[in-house]
Design an enzyme around this catalytic site. Structure first.
Site, PDB file in Angstrom:
ATOM      1  N   GLU A 116      42.813  31.801  48.929  1.00 63.71           N
ATOM      2  CA  GLU A 116      42.862  33.251  49.549  1.00 63.71           C
ATOM      3  C   GLU A 116      41.722  34.397  49.204  1.00 63.71           C
ATOM      4  OE1 GLU A 116      47.514  33.850  48.655  1.00 63.71           O
ATOM      5  OE2 GLU A 116      47.446  33.842  50.884  1.00 63.71           O
ATOM      6  N   GLU A 136      51.977  27.715  46.215  1.00 64.54           N
ATOM      7  CA  GLU A 136      53.599  28.900  45.951  1.00 64.54           C
ATOM      8  C   GLU A 136      54.286  28.207  47.041  1.00 64.54           C
ATOM      9  OE1 GLU A 136      49.646  29.020  47.472  1.00 64.54           O
ATOM     10  OE2 GLU A 136      48.632  31.010  47.423  1.00 64.54           O
TER      11      GLU A 136
HETATM   12  C1  LIG Z   1      50.360  35.578  46.203  1.00 61.89           C
HETATM   13  C2  LIG Z   1      49.666  34.703  46.453  1.00 61.89           C
HETATM   14  O1  LIG Z   1      49.200  33.428  47.929  1.00 61.89           O
HETATM   15  C3  LIG Z   1      50.150  33.910  44.925  1.00 61.89           C
HETATM   16  C4  LIG Z   1      49.915  32.926  44.271  1.00 61.89           C
HETATM   17  O2  LIG Z   1      48.641  32.800  44.103  1.00 61.89           O
HETATM   18  S1  LIG Z   1      51.148  32.381  43.159  1.00 61.89           S
HETATM   19  C5  LIG Z   1      49.782  31.044  42.873  1.00 61.89           C
HETATM   20  C6  LIG Z   1      49.294  30.477  43.234  1.00 61.89           C
HETATM   21  N1  LIG Z   1      48.873  29.824  41.240  1.00 61.89           N
HETATM   22  C7  LIG Z   1      49.186  28.665  41.007  1.00 61.89           C
HETATM   23  O3  LIG Z   1      50.364  28.250  41.389  1.00 61.89           O
HETATM   24  C8  LIG Z   1      48.830  27.472  39.805  1.00 61.89           C
HETATM   25  C9  LIG Z   1      49.462  27.484  38.204  1.00 61.89           C
HETATM   26  N2  LIG Z   1      48.762  27.179  37.306  1.00 61.89           N
HETATM   27  C10 LIG Z   1      48.408  26.200  37.593  1.00 61.89           C
HETATM   28  O4  LIG Z   1      49.018  24.959  38.379  1.00 61.89           O
HETATM   29  C11 LIG Z   1      48.066  25.185  36.099  1.00 61.89           C
HETATM   30  O5  LIG Z   1      48.070  26.409  35.523  1.00 61.89           O
HETATM   31  C12 LIG Z   1      45.944  25.355  36.388  1.00 61.89           C
HETATM   32  C13 LIG Z   1      46.467  23.725  37.420  1.00 61.89           C
HETATM   33  C14 LIG Z   1      45.563  26.435  37.476  1.00 61.89           C
HETATM   34  C15 LIG Z   1      46.087  25.181  34.756  1.00 61.89           C
HETATM   35  O6  LIG Z   1      46.305  23.887  34.089  1.00 61.89           O
HETATM   36  P1  LIG Z   1      46.497  24.203  32.391  1.00 61.89           P
HETATM   37  O7  LIG Z   1      44.178  23.838  32.564  1.00 61.89           O
HETATM   38  O8  LIG Z   1      46.696  22.316  32.295  1.00 61.89           O
HETATM   39  O9  LIG Z   1      46.719  24.727  32.202  1.00 61.89           O
HETATM   40  P2  LIG Z   1      47.746  24.799  32.109  1.00 61.89           P
HETATM   41  O10 LIG Z   1      48.680  24.790  30.905  1.00 61.89           O
HETATM   42  O11 LIG Z   1      48.743  24.791  33.205  1.00 61.89           O
HETATM   43  O12 LIG Z   1      48.037  26.898  31.924  1.00 61.89           O
HETATM   44  C16 LIG Z   1      47.396  27.659  30.695  1.00 61.89           C
HETATM   45  C17 LIG Z   1      48.190  28.449  30.836  1.00 61.89           C
HETATM   46  O13 LIG Z   1      47.558  29.730  32.180  1.00 61.89           O
HETATM   47  C18 LIG Z   1      48.951  29.973  32.520  1.00 61.89           C
HETATM   48  N3  LIG Z   1      49.327  30.508  33.935  1.00 61.89           N
HETATM   49  C19 LIG Z   1      48.130  29.172  34.660  1.00 61.89           C
HETATM   50  N4  LIG Z   1      48.172  29.630  36.144  1.00 61.89           N
HETATM   51  C20 LIG Z   1      48.222  31.154  36.703  1.00 61.89           C
HETATM   52  C21 LIG Z   1      48.587  31.884  36.881  1.00 61.89           C
HETATM   53  N5  LIG Z   1      48.140  31.893  37.992  1.00 61.89           N
HETATM   54  N6  LIG Z   1      49.345  33.286  36.667  1.00 61.89           N
HETATM   55  C22 LIG Z   1      49.644  33.358  35.114  1.00 61.89           C
HETATM   56  N7  LIG Z   1      49.770  32.589  34.238  1.00 61.89           N
HETATM   57  C23 LIG Z   1      48.852  31.241  34.524  1.00 61.89           C
HETATM   58  C24 LIG Z   1      49.742  29.253  31.984  1.00 61.89           C
HETATM   59  O14 LIG Z   1      50.966  30.001  32.189  1.00 61.89           O
HETATM   60  C25 LIG Z   1      49.607  28.770  31.009  1.00 61.89           C
HETATM   61  O15 LIG Z   1      50.003  30.028  29.467  1.00 61.89           O
HETATM   62  P3  LIG Z   1      49.584  29.426  28.607  1.00 61.89           P
HETATM   63  O16 LIG Z   1      48.768  28.978  27.524  1.00 61.89           O
HETATM   64  O17 LIG Z   1      50.393  30.853  27.222  1.00 61.89           O
HETATM   65  O18 LIG Z   1      51.404  28.570  28.747  1.00 61.89           O
END
Ligand SMILES: C[C@H](O)CC(=O)SCCNC(=O)CCNC(=O)[C@H](O)C(C)(C)COP(=O)(O)OP(=O)(O)OC[C@H]1O[C@@H](n2cnc3c(N)ncnc32)[C@H](O)[C@@H]1OP(=O)(O)O
Length: 721
Positions: A116, A136
């Site tokens: 975004e 999301e």
């Molecule tokens: C207002 C907005 O529109 C709202 C948002 O943005 S909501 C968030 C949207 N983003 C997401 O959903 C992405 C979520 N994350 C993921 O899908 C995956 O973590 C990723 C593809 C980024 C990386 O994957 P990968 O490399 O396998 O690592 P993964 O083990 O999942 O994550 C590594 C660490 O980062 C953390 N992390 C990943 N994304 C995060 C996020 N958005 N916020 C906080 N922590 C996050 C995980 O909890 C994990 O923490 P840990 O090591 O303490 O367990």
């Protein structure tokens, strides 16, 4: 050492300010990052030596989006003020409406709030293979930094709704074709190309485009309405019990009808409502719970490194063995498939081929990759080639003597470092390894059928299994794209043990006079993909009958003995496998309830004779859910009490991935805590007074209900780990 987080700005001699986000590992947009971005953009906008701005992320990742930990804090406190103001103040005012051009330099990933921010820039330059998406909805919310408005304006409405509703990310190559990415450059050129692009805009050589003001990809109002109508149908199909999909479509529509800025304001309002929904609470819990499964005390925190597993032998080419072989082959692991004769071996190999062909025909695998996977498979009839395998997975029928003799033999034919795993779903690991001197390398690798598709892998450790072996199997599990959950040794382990009352409760209700097809339909409306009777059909009733006595031996005091399965089998109905069970299975059509089963049910009712006053018990849908799932919660309590899982959240993940318990309800324990342990206890107590020991509340549940504690709150007192 504390990790370094923050936002930096460096202004070059060319007049370009490079603003960089640093928040390892994924540069999530935590509150200090957002505050830092506001400060730096304000600064860059005001400074006379800044002509243009580049926004990027440190360590090869743009940003994984808004910090999901904040959602969890909001859920714990109910305090929405923890959510920073971003959408208008930062994204619209400071970035998009800035008089200085802003270019996003995207590498690795730009997800959620990360994408975004990038979309609010005036152009996006990306490195190859960067992952772009708005996931999301998988967290129970909608994009909240303007994504619902800008994505449709950049890639078109149909593609945007598809990406958002299905939480499907795309690679930067596709983004480039769609217009989401303006230029694709090698990673080494990313910053220089982005700087140049920003200066080109500043000097009028490239257009100064504000995504929210664009209309060229939206189409006419009637076209948009047709697309949104399809989206609503899709949402109804994929998310009947969740609010965020429909809410998201409403927000997108607002922007189409009343303009992007109006859409941004509505998005912010709806986002705040959804953050506090039970769905968001459940899904955010599942996000963190899934990641927590990879942290196993005394295994992953003691400095051990997983050993490479390159060649695996599988004993037994039946449904499970061939499924496990498929999963390994697809991740480039060599497989020896062993059977007892040529006929069975050919059958096993054909099953693997069919699994792989199925993936090709569904477009999930290329022909090339399929050929490569199959080239790694070798069928064998003896143990000659077992001497250099790194791991054996036994997947023969559930027969104790047979498994014991196989493991005794394996100890002789395999190298001393070889991991000896069993795919047993019911038999005690200590018993399987009883006749060996290799108890430290014996471990359970409990896959769920179909093993090449289901993501859960229960790693069962006995008291003797070494930490190294558990770590190795966890690494293999991850390599083959499973979610490994380490559990303790008991009959049924975590998932089957917790859910054994599921079918039993359904049988009790039917014997009490409730229509079995109604039970299935109520449970699927609750959110499980199959009701207990259809699930029984899928597993095969022969299996149910075979494992029944094993469970009865240890959990007999809380089992309901229903003659229904035996009667069903007597009438030649083994379930889906032979086309008839409670339902009729015909190729190409959905399972149909079989009315002829009702006479079998009647016979069962006569034999059990538990209907009060001989009359069918009348129950509401809510009572059906409670009578079926509260006994499951009760067993989950015993699993927690005995320390079969490391933490309650592991059981949530196991229930979601192994039983398809709805993730938006957060898993079985999370759901129970939302319903309330006291309520569940009281309901079970009353039911046990009427219907006996099957419903008797466990000590753990009673204790927590009395103390007003959550089920997930306390660690086990008697760990099996
Ligand atoms: C207002 C907005 O529109 C709202 C948002 O943005 S909501 C968030 C949207 N983003 C997401 O959903 C992405 C979520 N994350 C993921 O899908 C995956 O973590 C990723 C593809 C980024 C990386 O994957 P990968 O490399 O396998 O690592 P993964 O083990 O999942 O994550 C590594 C660490 O980062 C953390 N992390 C990943 N994304 C995060 C996020 N958005 N916020 C906080 N922590 C996050 C995980 O909890 C994990 O923490 P840990 O090591 O303490 O367990």
């Amino acid at each position: 050492m504390a990790k370094k987080i923050g936002v930096t700005m460096e202004v070059g001699n060319d007049g370009v300010a490079v603003i960089t986000i640093t928040n390892p590992p994924v540069n999530s947009l935590a509150s200090p990052i957002i505050a830092g971005l506001k400060e730096k953009f304000q600064d860059a906008n005001q400074r006379n030596d800044v002509k243009a701005i580049v926004l990027t992320g440190n360590n090869g990742r743009f940003s994984g989006g808004f910090d999901i930990n904040v959602f969890q804090q909001v859920h714990k406190t109910g305090d929405l003020s923890l959510m920073p103001e971003v959408s208008v103040e930062l994204v619209c005012n400071l970035m998009e409406d800035s008089r200085k051009p802003v270019v996003a330099a995207v590498e690795g990933l730009a997800l959620g709030g990360g994408l975004e921010l990038a979309m609010a820039c005036h152009a996006r330059v990306a490195a190859p293979k960067a992952q772009l998406g708005l996931p999301e909805l998988t967290l129970g919310v909608i994009p909240g930094f303007g994504g619902t408005q800008r994505l449709p304006r950049l890639v078109g409405l149909a593609k945007a709704t598809d990406m958002i509703l299905l939480s499907k990310s795309i690679l930067s190559e596709e983004g480039h074709k769609l217009g989401l990415v303006d230029a694709l450059v090698p990673p080494g050129d990313l910053l220089s190309a982005s700087r140049k692009w920003a200066l080109d805009i500043a000097d009028g050589r490239k257009p100064f485009l504000r995504s929210l003001h664009r209309t060229d990809k939206i189409g006419s109002l009637s076209e948009a309405r047709a697309i949104l109508k399809n989206s609503r149908q899709l949402a109804k199909k994929i998310a009947p019990n969740m609010p965020q999909h429909h809410a998201c479509i409403e927000v997108i529509e607002e922007g189409i009808v009343h303009g992007g800025y109006s859409g941004v304001l509505k998005e912010a309002e709806v986002f705040k409502q959804l953050v506090l929904s039970d769905t968001a609470k459940g899904l955010v819990h599942v996000f963190f719970a899934q990641r927590a499964t990879s942290k196993v005390p005394n295994v992953t925190d003691v400095g051990l490194k997983p050993r490479p597993i390159k060649k695996v032998a599988i004993i037994g080419g039946g449904l499970m063995g061939s499924g496990i072989a498929t999963a390994l082959l697809l991740s480039n692991i060599r497989v020896l498939l062993k059977e007892i004769n040529t006929e069975y071996l050919m059958k096993g190999i054909k099953s693997v081929e069919a699994n792989i062909k199925g993936l090709v025909s569904r477009g999930k695998l290329t022909q090339d990759k399929a050929g490569k996977a199959l080239s790694l498979l070798k069928g064998v009839l003896d143990y000659t080639e077992f001497k250099d395998v790194d791991m054996v997975i036994e997947a023969v029928i559930e027969n104790i003597q047979l498994k014991q003799s196989i493991f005794k033999e394996l100890e002789k034919v395999c190298s001393p470092h070889c991991i000896l795993a069993s795919n047993t779903s019911t038999i005690d690991l200590d018993v399987i390894g009883e006749k060996t001197n290799s108890k430290d390398r014996i471990v359970g690798a409990h896959f769920f059928s179909p093993a090449h598709l289901m993501t859960l892998l229960e790693i069962v450790r006995s008291k003797n299994t070494s930490a190294q072996v558990i770590l190795d199997l966890m690494a293999v599990g991850k390599a083959i794209k499973k979610v490994p959950v380490v559990v303790g040794n008991c009959i049924g382990f975590a998932v089957n043990r917790t859910f054994f009352p599921y079918a039993q409760a359904a049988h009790m209700l039917t014997n009490l006079g409730v229509d079995l097809f109604r039970i299935d339909s109520v449970i699927t409306s609750f959110g499980l993909p199959l009701g207990p009777f259809q699930l029984g059909d899928l597993a095969g009733h022969g299996i149910g009958l075979a494992v029944g006595p094993i469970y009865a031996k240890v959990y007999g005091d809380r089992m309901f003995n229903s003659p229904l399965t035996e009667l069903l089998l007597k009438s030649g109905r083994n379930g889906k496998i032979n086309g008839r069970g409670f339902y009729i299975y015909e190729k190409g059509s959905k399972p149909k309830p079989d009315p002829q089963v009702l006479s079998i049910v009647e016979e069962s009712r006569k034999l059990t004779n538990i209907m009060p006053g001989g009359k069918p018990r009348s129950v509401s849908d809510k009572e059906i859910v409670e009578m079926i799932l509260f006994p499951v919660v009760n067993e989950a309590c015993r699993v927690l009490d005995e320390g079969v899982v490391i933490r309650a959240a592991d059981l949530d993940i196991a229930s979601v991935l192994g039983m398809s318990f709805p993730s938006y309800r957060g898993g079985i324990v999370f759901w129970a805590d939302m319903v309330g342990p006291k309520y569940i206890y009281e309901r079970l107590k009353r039911l046990s007074e009427t219907y006996g020991g099957f419903f008797k509340p466990s000590r753990y549940l009673e204790e927590r209900a009395m103390k007003g504690m959550l089920l997930s709150e306390s660690q086990s007192s008697r760990s099996r780990m």
